[in-house]
Design an enzyme around this catalytic site. Structure first.
Site, PDB file in Angstrom:
ATOM      1  N   ASN A   7       0.874  -1.168   0.000  1.00 20.04           N
ATOM      2  CA  ASN A   7       0.000   0.000   0.000  1.00 20.04           C
ATOM      3  C   ASN A   7       0.914   1.222   0.000  1.00 20.04           C
ATOM      4  O   ASN A   7       1.590   1.502   0.988  1.00 20.04           O
ATOM      5  CB  ASN A   7      -0.921  -0.013   1.227  1.00 20.04           C
ATOM      6  N   GLU A  34      -4.015   1.863  -2.778  1.00 13.61           N
ATOM      7  CA  GLU A  34      -4.090   3.308  -2.524  1.00 13.61           C
ATOM      8  C   GLU A  34      -3.211   4.092  -3.487  1.00 13.61           C
ATOM      9  O   GLU A  34      -2.416   4.947  -3.082  1.00 13.61           O
ATOM     10  CB  GLU A  34      -3.751   3.628  -1.064  1.00 13.61           C
ATOM     11  N   TYR A 112      -7.801  -3.964  -2.054  1.00 14.06           N
ATOM     12  CA  TYR A 112      -7.664  -2.943  -1.006  1.00 14.06           C
ATOM     13  C   TYR A 112      -8.978  -2.932  -0.240  1.00 14.06           C
ATOM     14  O   TYR A 112      -9.956  -2.315  -0.646  1.00 14.06           O
ATOM     15  CB  TYR A 112      -7.350  -1.570  -1.611  1.00 14.06           C
ATOM     16  N   ASP A 152      -3.971  -5.099   0.924  1.00 15.21           N
ATOM     17  CA  ASP A 152      -4.180  -4.482   2.232  1.00 15.21           C
ATOM     18  C   ASP A 152      -5.560  -4.909   2.711  1.00 15.21           C
ATOM     19  O   ASP A 152      -6.574  -4.450   2.168  1.00 15.21           O
ATOM     20  CB  ASP A 152      -4.084  -2.961   2.103  1.00 15.21           C
ATOM     21  N   ASN A 154      -6.700  -4.574   5.870  1.00 17.65           N
ATOM     22  CA  ASN A 154      -7.180  -3.773   7.002  1.00 17.65           C
ATOM     23  C   ASN A 154      -7.737  -4.643   8.127  1.00 17.65           C
ATOM     24  O   ASN A 154      -8.682  -4.233   8.828  1.00 17.65           O
ATOM     25  CB  ASN A 154      -8.202  -2.733   6.523  1.00 17.65           C
ATOM     26  N   ASP A 252       2.720   4.733   4.918  1.00 22.04           N
ATOM     27  CA  ASP A 252       2.542   4.174   6.264  1.00 22.04           C
ATOM     28  C   ASP A 252       2.603   2.639   6.254  1.00 22.04           C
ATOM     29  O   ASP A 252       2.743   2.032   7.317  1.00 22.04           O
ATOM     30  CB  ASP A 252       1.269   4.701   6.947  1.00 22.04           C
TER      31      ASP A 252
END
Lengths: 260, 260
Positions: A7, A34, A112, A152, A154, A252
């Site tokens: 990401n 992203e 994502y 990703d 999450n 990040d």
DNA sequence: GTCGAAGGGG
DNA sequence: CCCCTTCGAC
């Protein structure tokens, strides 16, 4: 074959870092999340110059996914709709979060997954609904061939994946319902590549910008490769490269690489 | 003594470039314009570490001037009011455009003269009014000692100072009224240091970001040192350093240095 | 084109 | 804390 997921939190902002990383790590496939850019403005050329075919599915400001592949992809598609149809997908393809193609008889699915904001919020419900569509989408694809589902997510699959799991059971990315969604993916036949070879906690792929979490190593492992059995058994390595997270102006997140 | 002037277009954004330049060019005095930061947030420390005393007069977002000096300044003040009084100055000190101090019996006056937008506009009138106050301010200071008046004047004194002067006589920075304002400064006894030693055109201190003007060398010479006779006669050199304008993410202006 | 601000997002 | 957008300024 090496497949990385990263990401990048804006490909235009991170272009030079991604190029530098690919020069050091010439993986076969790099899955990005992203990207935050519409397809017309994606900086394809520098990555093509490195020898990659570039596949993108982006939107303005938010979300956006891409696959860079040394070999051209077969059976490429974006979103859920080409597999599930508009009836089932509804508006879940408005946000650009899924991109997929086939290489060496392996289907790469780069996702994502929505962040979900906070447990119980409207965005949380959207996340859970998204997981349900993803499940149906994977079920369809599983009839065809082996799958590397990465991106990703999450979600931190278990407590080893959070720097400090205490009191996080109602925290976004760690709630029982989100972890059940990961379990449901596993029930379909997917296995967490990283956990084939790494059994300890303390290895993370994301650190919050806000709390200067990286300097304190307050991370989360939320970027994953979920593999079907045929691939999983061949996995020789899976690791997190934290070097990019140490650079100036980093994303990040940091890359995770699987080798099989 | 070397005195440089540089419109940095945000000192926070240009901090590293200014530090690098000062390491290469350890001038006695550096006058900055468009610092774009309130005094509390000015990055003083790195410049103090280089051995400079730092004097600032800034505001949020726009304008802002500063002086870095190897020797501490005497008789330091900001704005016109300390010299002319509130009655005369009115609101012309609301925008932070003047900072001044004395070093080696030379008064440095660092100005960021209003751009003026376009000829005949409200901002143009403000620019012309500002010149009038500047004139009165200089008249007062001239009773004391020699003056080095430098900064971003937003005026090209004559046609040699524009890449292509044709049709520019109604252009901002080149109109007869603006050039008259420069003539008025000369009438007070100031002389253009750069023109003591450079008689040809084609040397510029500013290139518009918008039209990629630098790559085509479509520049303007609008950053100047105007010196009183006692200093002017001692001038041994005055030059424009275009290197900083060639860097990545440059200011649209580049430093001008006078030596006497 | 590039700057800072302000507002939304993570 | 860092990203994106929109805005006014130059």
């Amino acid at each position: 074959m090496q497949i990385a997921t990263w990401n990048v939190n804006s490909i235009r902002t991170r272009k030079e870092q991604v190029l530098a990383w690919l020069n050091e790590h010439p993986v076969d496939v790099l899955c990005l999340q992203e990207t935050k850019v519409i397809d017309r403005d994606f900086p394809r050329t520098p990555f093509e110059s490195l020898g990659y075919s570039v596949y993108v599915s982006g939107q303005k400001s938010y979300n956006g996914v891409a696959i860079f592949s040394k070999q051209p992809l077969d059976s490429f598609h974006c979103g859920f709709t080409p597999v599930l149809g508009e009836e089932i997908v509804g508006n879940y393809d408005e946000q650009k979060r899924v991109i997929s193609g086939v290489i060496d008889q392996v289907r790469i699915v780069n996702v994502y997954i929505p962040n979900g904001s906070s447990v119980g919020s409207e965005k949380y419900d959207y996340k859970m609904g998204w997981f349900e569509i993803l499940n149906q989408y994977l079920e369809k694809l599983l009839t065809e061939r082996e799958i590397c589902l990465c991106g990703d997510f999450n979600v931190a699959p278990d407590d080893r994946d959070i720097y400090d799991p205490t009191g996080k059971d109602n925290h976004i990315m760690a709630s029982p319902q989100e972890r059940s969604a990961i379990e449901a993916i596993k029930k379909l036949g997917f296995q967490d590549a990283f956990r084939k070879l790494n059994h300890e906690g303390g290895q993370y792929s994301w650190w919050d910008y806000r709390t200067r979490a990286f300097s304190k190593n307050r991370g989360w492992r939320i970027d994953h490769h979920f593999l079907t059995e045929g691939l999983y058994e061949k996995v020789s390595n899976c690791w997190i490269d934290i070097i990019p997270r140490q650079q100036e102006k980093p994303s990040d997140h940091t890359p995770v690489i699987v080798e099989f």
